[in-house]
Scaffold this active site. Structure first.
Site, PDB file in Angstrom:
ATOM      1  N   LYS A   1       2.552  -8.524   5.807  1.00 39.44           N
ATOM      2  CA  LYS A   1       1.009  -8.297   5.794  1.00 39.44           C
ATOM      3  C   LYS A   1       0.387  -9.201   7.070  1.00 39.44           C
ATOM      4  O   LYS A   1       1.352  -9.388   7.678  1.00 39.44           O
ATOM      5  CB  LYS A   1       0.353  -8.700   4.370  1.00 39.44           C
ATOM      6  CG  LYS A   1       0.945  -7.674   3.299  1.00 39.44           C
ATOM      7  CD  LYS A   1       0.397  -7.348   2.150  1.00 39.44           C
ATOM      8  CE  LYS A   1       1.084  -6.485   1.375  1.00 39.44           C
ATOM      9  NZ  LYS A   1       0.289  -6.382  -0.153  1.00 39.44           N
TER      10      LYS A   1
ATOM     11  N   HIS B   1       0.974   2.445   4.193  1.00 37.42           N
ATOM     12  CA  HIS B   1       1.064   1.633   3.014  1.00 37.42           C
ATOM     13  C   HIS B   1      -0.419   1.596   2.602  1.00 37.42           C
ATOM     14  O   HIS B   1      -1.290   2.076   3.137  1.00 37.42           O
ATOM     15  CB  HIS B   1       0.926  -0.014   3.601  1.00 37.42           C
ATOM     16  CG  HIS B   1       1.068  -0.839   2.568  1.00 37.42           C
ATOM     17  ND1 HIS B   1      -0.138  -1.359   1.816  1.00 37.42           N
ATOM     18  CD2 HIS B   1       2.227  -1.699   1.867  1.00 37.42           C
ATOM     19  CE1 HIS B   1       0.293  -2.258   0.936  1.00 37.42           C
ATOM     20  NE2 HIS B   1       1.634  -2.425   1.005  1.00 37.42           N
TER      21      HIS B   1
ATOM     22  N   GLU C   1      -2.803  -0.276   1.842  1.00 31.46           N
ATOM     23  CA  GLU C   1      -3.946  -1.192   2.540  1.00 31.46           C
ATOM     24  C   GLU C   1      -4.202  -0.142   3.685  1.00 31.46           C
ATOM     25  O   GLU C   1      -5.484  -0.416   3.922  1.00 31.46           O
ATOM     26  CB  GLU C   1      -3.370  -2.734   2.745  1.00 31.46           C
ATOM     27  CG  GLU C   1      -3.224  -3.048   1.338  1.00 31.46           C
ATOM     28  CD  GLU C   1      -2.185  -4.377   1.328  1.00 31.46           C
ATOM     29  OE1 GLU C   1      -1.668  -4.809   2.401  1.00 31.46           O
ATOM     30  OE2 GLU C   1      -1.949  -4.805   0.193  1.00 31.46           O
TER      31      GLU C   1
ATOM     32  N   ASN D   1       7.369  -7.547   3.243  1.00 31.40           N
ATOM     33  CA  ASN D   1       6.172  -7.083   4.193  1.00 31.40           C
ATOM     34  C   ASN D   1       5.263  -8.101   4.027  1.00 31.40           C
ATOM     35  O   ASN D   1       4.687  -8.734   3.006  1.00 31.40           O
ATOM     36  CB  ASN D   1       5.469  -5.942   3.300  1.00 31.40           C
ATOM     37  CG  ASN D   1       4.169  -5.598   3.954  1.00 31.40           C
ATOM     38  OD1 ASN D   1       3.637  -5.961   5.168  1.00 31.40           O
ATOM     39  ND2 ASN D   1       3.379  -4.496   3.335  1.00 31.40           N
TER      40      ASN D   1
ATOM     41  N   SER E   1       4.238  -6.532  -6.949  1.00 33.15           N
ATOM     42  CA  SER E   1       4.487  -7.606  -7.736  1.00 33.15           C
ATOM     43  C   SER E   1       5.645  -7.968  -8.026  1.00 33.15           C
ATOM     44  O   SER E   1       5.866  -8.381  -9.265  1.00 33.15           O
ATOM     45  CB  SER E   1       3.396  -7.709  -8.927  1.00 33.15           C
ATOM     46  OG  SER E   1       1.969  -7.661  -8.610  1.00 33.15           O
TER      47      SER E   1
ATOM     48  N   GLU F   1       4.607   2.577  -4.239  1.00 37.70           N
ATOM     49  CA  GLU F   1       3.981   1.169  -4.275  1.00 37.70           C
ATOM     50  C   GLU F   1       2.604   1.546  -5.498  1.00 37.70           C
ATOM     51  O   GLU F   1       1.588   2.068  -4.774  1.00 37.70           O
ATOM     52  CB  GLU F   1       3.470   0.647  -3.106  1.00 37.70           C
ATOM     53  CG  GLU F   1       4.747   0.032  -2.559  1.00 37.70           C
ATOM     54  CD  GLU F   1       4.399  -1.073  -1.513  1.00 37.70           C
ATOM     55  OE1 GLU F   1       4.970  -2.088  -1.703  1.00 37.70           O
ATOM     56  OE2 GLU F   1       3.409  -1.030  -0.783  1.00 37.70           O
TER      57      GLU F   1
ATOM     58  N   GLY G   1       3.740 -10.561  -1.427  1.00 33.63           N
ATOM     59  CA  GLY G   1       3.686 -12.080  -1.754  1.00 33.63           C
ATOM     60  C   GLY G   1       4.922 -13.002  -1.863  1.00 33.63           C
ATOM     61  O   GLY G   1       5.171 -13.724  -1.168  1.00 33.63           O
TER      62      GLY G   1
ATOM     63  N   GLY H   1      -0.333  -6.962  -5.302  1.00 32.60           N
ATOM     64  CA  GLY H   1      -0.890  -8.231  -5.400  1.00 32.60           C
ATOM     65  C   GLY H   1      -1.814  -8.275  -6.621  1.00 32.60           C
ATOM     66  O   GLY H   1      -2.645  -9.503  -6.619  1.00 32.60           O
TER      67      GLY H   1
HETATM   68  P1  13P Z   1       3.087  -7.816  -3.579  1.00 31.26           P
HETATM   69  O1  13P Z   1       4.389  -7.744  -3.766  1.00 31.26           O
HETATM   70  O2  13P Z   1       2.290  -9.192  -3.127  1.00 31.26           O
HETATM   71  O3  13P Z   1       2.405  -7.225  -4.820  1.00 31.26           O
HETATM   72  O4  13P Z   1       2.786  -6.496  -2.564  1.00 31.26           O
HETATM   73  C1  13P Z   1       3.321  -5.386  -2.729  1.00 31.26           C
HETATM   74  C2  13P Z   1       3.163  -4.643  -1.345  1.00 31.26           C
HETATM   75  O5  13P Z   1       2.322  -4.301  -0.998  1.00 31.26           O
HETATM   76  C3  13P Z   1       4.372  -4.547  -0.415  1.00 31.26           C
HETATM   77  O6  13P Z   1       4.104  -3.681   0.535  1.00 31.26           O
END
Ligand code: 13P
Length: 252
Positions: free
Chosen positions: A12, A96, A98, A10, A214, A168, A236, A174
């Protein structure tokens, strides 16, 4: 029961078009042979350029990170499932955390987006997960069960079979803080049980459930080693080809 094994990136809101093309080329160059499906969740503007780069790799597809729930209309700035499908994308990440928190997406909207995606032949990757507050209150299992019920369980069995679920935990996204393999396994087994109760045990057995939050090359083997974890949704670490490929290798 063999379930689809999936590593989905992802991206983002990262990577301009040139950077996205370069990252894709590097991932394809390093891609190991194997049975896993690889999904690149890119910004909308990359989809039509990256989809044709993947045609000689039948286990790699590109996905959007959202779609609008309506088929078309006066929704300035929005993108429909049909538009996404027309680029050659095969999947879409929905719900998601977010989007749930920054864009006020409700379970009902996510259900409608899932229906819209399915109507265009896109595979929905539907995200669920609790906040730290809910986990500390011991409400994480019931909260995720309610998210699943409201976001997905209105689907027919044959539509549900096309869905991938991503667990998640919001507190692990993150933050560098990962759910322990045991915490991931507990939730994934719970999700499978809740799906089996809503549909049937075969449906529960065959749904792919990805862990996200993460995931890094250093922890992927342990997390993917758990029996109910079928892969990962990677934020990330999906922006770096070496890290992403190391995570892909951890699943095979
Ligand atoms: P990270 O791997 O950066 O923690 O993000 C996870 C995520 O939100 C994947 O959709």
């Amino acid at each position: 029961m063999t379930r689809a094994k999936i590593v989905a990136g992802n991206w983002k809101m990262h990577m301009d078009l040139e950077e996205g093309k370069a990252l894709t080329s590097e991932i394809l160059k390093q891609l190991p042979d194997g049975g896993s499906t690889i999904i690149l969740g890119t910004p909308f503007i990359h989809l039509a350029t990256i989809a044709p780069m993947l045609t000689s790799h039948n286990n790699v597809v590109v996905a959007a990170q959202n779609c609008h729930q309506e088929a078309s209309g006066a929704y300035t700035g929005e993108i429909s499932a049909a538009m996404i499908a027309s680029t050659g994308a095969k999947a879409v990440i929905l719900g998601h955390s977010e989007r749930r928190s920054y864009f006020a997406e409700s379970d009902e909207m996510i259900y409608n987006k899932t229906k819209a995606a399915l109507s265009q032949g896109l595979q929905p990757i539907v995200c669920v997960g609790e906040s730290l507050e809910l986990r500390e209150a011991g409400e994480h299992l019931s909260f995720v069960a309610t998210q699943l019920k409201k976001s997905l369980f209105g689907l027919s069995g044959s539509d549900f079979d096309k869905v991938v679920i991503a667990y998640e935990p919001v507190w692990a996204i993150g933050t560098g803080k990962t759910a322990s393999p045991e915490q991931a396994q507990e939730m994934h087994a719970h999700i499978r049980k809740v799906v089996a109760e809503a549909y049937d045990s075969e449906t529960g057995d065959k749904v792919s459930i990805l862990y996200g939050g993460s995931v890094k090359p250093s922890n992927a083997v342990e997390i993917f080693g758990k029996p109910d974890v079928d892969g990962g949704l990677i934020g990330g670490a999906s922006l770096n080809a070496d890290d992403f490929i190391a995570i892909v290798k951890a699943l095979s």
